[in-house]
Design a protein around this motif. Structure first.
Motif: not given
Length: 396
Positions: A36-37, A322, A336, A352, A369, A371
Motif C-alpha cells: 500500500l506504500n 491515495y 510500519a 505502508v 500513513i 495508503i
C-alpha cells in the motif's frame, strides 16, 4: 577520507521506498506483503502503447530532440485541447518523467535560497527536488479535519517574502487525494498575480477525479499565461510508470527557453518510451472510464473498511488514488517497520508509507500513513484487516 556534500547529507530518504529492505526480508521469510506504500497501479498499460514499441522500424536508437520529438509534442498539445488547455507544441518540453520536469521548473525560476510555498502534506519528492536545487520549502499546513482542503489564502500571503518565487500544488493531490475546486484555483491565481509569483501545478492525476467533480487546470484560468507551469507525466495516466516520460508546459516563453537549456544538458528523453507515450495518446476513453470506475470501487471499499477500526481517522479522497490515514500510534515509522519485521496474519503483512515524510514541518504527521489503493478490492480488505489486527496488539 573525502567528505560528502552538505546537500547530499540533507537529501531526505523516500518515505515510499525506505522500508524496502524490511519488505525484502519479509519476502525471504515466506511472508506475503500487500504493498500500500507506492503508487504503482496494477492496471494494465494500454496495449496500443506496448505494441508501438514492439513494431517500431528504427534501425538506430538515436537521440531525439532535447525538447522531445515534434510529432509527440503536437499530439500532447491536441490532448490538452480536449481538456480545455490551449497550448502549442513549442509550449511543451518532454522530460524524463514528471520528476525531471519539476527539477527543470525549479532550476528555471529559482536560485539558491529562494523559497517556494507548498500546501502540506505534499508529494515527498518535492522535499528532495528542493534540496537538490538549494531551494527552501515554506509549508502551509492543510488538515485532515477538513479533508486537506486549500488552507485560507491569508495563510499563504503571510508567508510571502522577497525570496518567494512560486507556489506549488498537486491537483489532484498526492498523498491526500484532494481535488482543488475552481474557486480555490482562482484564489491562488489572484494571489500569484498580486505578488508576481509563479504557480506550478503537478497535474499528473488529472484523469482520476470522482463523484462527478471535474478537474480544473491552472491553465484554464485566464490571465495567468506568464505565471503558470504545468508538470505532467504518463506514469499514472496510462499505468506506464516505467516509461519515465513526462513534460513541462508553460506559455511563458522565457520559462520554456530556460528549461530547454536544462533539457539540452541531459541531451534527450528516452526514444522508445516516447514512441510508447505518443501511441498511448490514442487510448480510447473507454479505458479511462473502466479505470475510474475501478478506482472509485477501491476507494469506497478502503474508506469503508478503515472506518470500522477504532481510533482511525481517514480523509476521503476526491481524486488520484491515495489517502492519508491517522492511526492511534505515536510514530508511524516505527509501526510500519514493525508490521514488516514482527507482525503477520496467517503469513501476510502490509507495507505502508509513513506520512511524516510528506511534510516539511518537523514533528507533523508522525501518527499518519499514506495508503495507495492500487490493489484489487479483495487485497485491500485483507490489508486493512491486517492493520486492524496489528493495532490491537501494537505497543508504541
Amino acid at each position: 577520507m573525502p567528505s560528502i556534500s552538505k546537500k547530499g547529507q540533507l537529501m531526505p530518504q523516500s518515505p515510499i521506498r525506505k522500508l524496502v529492505p524490511y519488505a525484502e526480508k519479509a519476502y525471504k521469510q515466506g511472508k506475503t506483503v500487500y504493498h500500500l506504500n507506492i503508487g504503482q497501479p496494477d492496471i494494465k498499460s494500454p496495449q496500443i502503447a506496448l505494441d508501438a514499441v514492439k513494431v517500431h522500424s528504427l534501425d538506430i536508437l538515436a537521440y531525439t530532440r532535447s525538447e522531445g520529438s515534434e510529432a509527440y509534442r503536437e499530439k500532447i498539445a491536441a490532448y490538452y485541447a480536449k481538456n480545455n488547455i490551449h497550448v502549442k507544441h513549442d509550449d511543451i518540453i518532454v522530460t524524463t518523467g514528471g520528476s525531471e520536469a519539476l527539477l527543470f521548473a525549479f532550476g528555471s525560476i529559482m536560485d539558491v535560497d529562494d523559497e517556494i510555498i507548498i500546501p502540506e502534506p505534499f508529494y515527498a519528492n518535492y522535499n528532495g527536488f528542493s534540496t537538490a536545487s538549494g531551494v527552501k520549502v515554506v509549508p502551509v499546513i492543510s488538515k485532515i479535519e477538513n479533508n486537506f482542503a486549500l488552507p485560507p489564502i491569508e495563510e499563504f500571503e503571510k508567508l510571502i517574502t522577497p525570496k518567494t518565487k512560486a507556489i506549488l500544488i498537486c491537483n489532484p493531490g498526492n498523498p491526500t487525494g484532494y481535488l482543488y475546486s475552481k474557486e480555490e484555483i482562482r484564489k491562488l491565481a489572484a494571489l500569484v498575480k498580486k505578488h508576481d509569483l509563479f504557480l506550478i501545478a503537478d497535474e499528473v492525476y488529472r484523469e482520476f477525479t470522482y463523484d462527478g467533480i471535474k478537474h480544473y487546470s491552472i491553465m484554464e484560468e485566464p490571465g495567468l499565461e506568464q505565471h503558470t507551469i504545468i508538470i505532467d507525466s504518463v506514469s499514472k495516466r496510462y499505468s506506464m510508470c516505467g516509461a519515465r516520460i513526462g513534460c513541462l508546459v508553460s506559455k511563458n516563453k522565457e520559462v520554456i527557453a530556460t528549461a530547454l537549456k536544462f533539457a539540452q544538458a541531459r541531451l534527450s528523453p528516452p526514444t522508445l518510451a516516447q514512441i510508447a507515450s505518443e501511441a498511448a495518446l490514442d487510448t480510447p476513453q473507454s479505458y479511462f472510464d473502466d479505470v475510474i470506475e475501478e478506482y472509485v470501487e477501491r476507494r469506497n471499499t478502503l474508506i469503508s473498511e478503515l472506518k470500522k477500526i477504532d481510533g482511525v481517522k481517514v480523509a476521503t479522497p476526491k481524486g488520484a488514488f491515495y489517502c492519508i490515514v491517522e492511526l492511534p500510534v505515536k510514530n508511524s515509522d516505527a509501526f510500519a517497520q514493525w508490521l514488516l519485521e514482527d507482525f503477520n496474519v496467517n503469513g501476510e503483512t502490509v507495507m505502508v508509507a509513513p506520512a511524516a515524510g510528506f511534510y516539511s514541518s518537523p514533528g507533523v504527521g508522525l501518527n499518519q500513513i499514506r495508503i495507495a489503493y492500487v490493489l484489487n478490492k479483495n487485497s485491500l480488505i485483507k490489508a486493512v484487516n491486517i492493520i486492524k489486527q496489528a493495532l490491537k496488539v501494537y505497543k508504541d
